[in-house]
Write a protein that holds these residues in place. Structure first.
Motif, PDB file in Angstrom:
ATOM      1  N   HIS A 149       0.916  -1.211  -0.196  1.00 26.79           N
ATOM      2  CA  HIS A 149      -0.049   0.033  -0.063  1.00 26.79           C
ATOM      3  C   HIS A 149       0.796   1.436  -0.013  1.00 26.79           C
ATOM      4  CE1 HIS A 149      -2.909   2.888   1.050  1.00 26.79           C
ATOM      5  NE2 HIS A 149      -2.289   3.269   2.110  1.00 26.79           N
ATOM      6  N   PHE A 150       1.866   1.424   0.887  1.00 23.38           N
ATOM      7  CA  PHE A 150       2.904   2.555   0.908  1.00 23.38           C
ATOM      8  C   PHE A 150       3.611   2.778  -0.407  1.00 23.38           C
ATOM      9  CE2 PHE A 150       3.528   2.355   6.117  1.00 23.38           C
ATOM     10  CZ  PHE A 150       2.373   2.548   6.177  1.00 23.38           C
ATOM     11  N   THR A 151       3.765   1.416  -1.060  1.00 22.40           N
ATOM     12  CA  THR A 151       4.510   1.563  -2.430  1.00 22.40           C
ATOM     13  C   THR A 151       3.555   2.584  -3.217  1.00 22.40           C
ATOM     14  OG1 THR A 151       5.900  -0.009  -1.790  1.00 22.40           O
ATOM     15  CG2 THR A 151       5.704   0.254  -4.041  1.00 22.40           C
ATOM     16  N   SER A 152       2.212   1.819  -3.421  1.00 22.53           N
ATOM     17  CA  SER A 152       1.311   2.598  -4.145  1.00 22.53           C
ATOM     18  C   SER A 152       1.243   3.905  -3.961  1.00 22.53           C
ATOM     19  CB  SER A 152       0.082   1.801  -4.156  1.00 22.53           C
ATOM     20  OG  SER A 152       0.090   0.696  -4.786  1.00 22.53           O
ATOM     21  N   GLU A 153       0.846   4.157  -2.659  1.00 20.17           N
ATOM     22  CA  GLU A 153       0.765   5.805  -2.426  1.00 20.17           C
ATOM     23  C   GLU A 153       2.255   6.606  -2.707  1.00 20.17           C
ATOM     24  OE1 GLU A 153      -2.297   6.029   1.115  1.00 20.17           O
ATOM     25  OE2 GLU A 153      -0.306   6.565   1.611  1.00 20.17           O
ATOM     26  N   GLU A 154       3.062   5.894  -2.404  1.00 20.36           N
ATOM     27  CA  GLU A 154       4.517   6.726  -2.622  1.00 20.36           C
ATOM     28  C   GLU A 154       4.676   6.963  -4.101  1.00 20.36           C
ATOM     29  OE1 GLU A 154       7.204   4.958  -0.512  1.00 20.36           O
ATOM     30  OE2 GLU A 154       6.210   5.625   1.457  1.00 20.36           O
ATOM     31  N   ALA A 155       4.527   6.111  -5.189  1.00 19.53           N
ATOM     32  CA  ALA A 155       4.391   6.158  -6.352  1.00 19.53           C
ATOM     33  C   ALA A 155       3.489   7.136  -6.856  1.00 19.53           C
ATOM     34  CB  ALA A 155       4.211   4.785  -7.090  1.00 19.53           C
ATOM     35  N   SER A 156       2.215   7.028  -6.485  1.00 24.99           N
ATOM     36  CA  SER A 156       1.207   8.218  -6.987  1.00 24.99           C
ATOM     37  C   SER A 156       1.756   9.553  -6.471  1.00 24.99           C
ATOM     38  CB  SER A 156      -0.143   7.956  -6.564  1.00 24.99           C
ATOM     39  OG  SER A 156      -0.364   8.045  -4.927  1.00 24.99           O
ATOM     40  N   MET A 157       2.296   9.936  -5.422  1.00 25.40           N
ATOM     41  CA  MET A 157       2.665  11.013  -4.890  1.00 25.40           C
ATOM     42  C   MET A 157       4.008  11.561  -5.884  1.00 25.40           C
ATOM     43  SD  MET A 157       2.991  11.146  -0.612  1.00 25.40           S
ATOM     44  CE  MET A 157       3.277   9.361  -0.496  1.00 25.40           C
ATOM     45  N   GLU A 158       4.821  10.599  -6.343  1.00 27.48           N
ATOM     46  CA  GLU A 158       5.824  10.998  -7.016  1.00 27.48           C
ATOM     47  C   GLU A 158       5.423  11.320  -8.299  1.00 27.48           C
ATOM     48  OE1 GLU A 158       9.827  11.720  -7.655  1.00 27.48           O
ATOM     49  OE2 GLU A 158       9.092  10.818  -5.741  1.00 27.48           O
ATOM     50  N   LYS A 159       4.487  10.480  -8.974  1.00 30.93           N
ATOM     51  CA  LYS A 159       4.065  10.757 -10.358  1.00 30.93           C
ATOM     52  C   LYS A 159       3.326  12.400 -10.379  1.00 30.93           C
ATOM     53  CE  LYS A 159       1.038   8.907 -13.635  1.00 30.93           C
ATOM     54  NZ  LYS A 159      -0.100   7.634 -13.918  1.00 30.93           N
ATOM     55  N   ALA A 160       2.628  12.598  -9.414  1.00 32.35           N
ATOM     56  CA  ALA A 160       1.617  13.918  -9.263  1.00 32.35           C
ATOM     57  C   ALA A 160       2.562  14.880  -8.712  1.00 32.35           C
ATOM     58  CB  ALA A 160       0.677  13.619  -8.460  1.00 32.35           C
TER      59      ALA A 160
END
Length: 159
Positions: A74-85
């Motif tokens: 879950h944290f990996t998903s959130e962190e990837a979305s934060m990076e992308k955005a």
């Protein structure tokens, strides 16, 4: 060898050691994030239920690992979305994730050393409080940002 970790004196009121329940107020409005948060609540509830009914130590250790592995996902998903955005709050958010994983590892280690009622209550309070506070603050802010980014993207696509 797997053996029960001994009888514990449980509180008279089950609410004192209770699995968390998902509430709509925790929703961030981002479908994948909400879906993962619901799964985290389910896994944490399964762990707490197993601790409450004195399941064998190996089962509970496996449930700790089950919760930990999904939390990392879950944290990996959130962190990837934060990076992308290009989310400006990502550093603080990621630090909170790291602290939680350290806290979870410490609780797991403490369980391996000595499983007590006090530890079960500590796991329940610390982890549930962390999830509710983190989702209610940091993840809701992230969700609002991601929804705004998506709305901007849709406006451009629909021009």
């Amino acid at each position: 060898s797997d053996k029960e970790y001994g009888p514990l004196c449980w509180p008279k009121h089950k609410e004192d050691v209770m699995a968390p329940k998902w509430k709509e107020q925790y929703s961030t409005g981002v479908w994948w994030q909400d879906k993962q948060h619901k799964e985290l609540f389910t896994r944490l509830g399964t762990l707490l239920d197993a601790m409450e009914i004195n399941r064998v130590r190996g089962d509970i250790q496996a449930l700790f690992e089950f919760l930990e592995s999904y939390t990392i996902r879950h944290f990996t998903s959130e962190e990837a979305s934060m990076e992308k955005a290009s989310y400006s709050g990502r550093k603080a958010h990621m630090n909170e994730h790291r602290k939680f994983l350290q806290e979870l590892a410490a609780l797991k280690s403490e369980f391996e050393d000595d499983a007590t009622l006090a530890l079960v209550i500590k796991v329940q309070r610390q982890l549930v409080d962390w999830f509710v506070n983190h989702i209610g603050n940091m993840d809701k802010s992230l969700g609002a940002f991601l929804r705004a980014q998506e709305a901007k993207h849709q406006a451009v696509v629909n021009c």
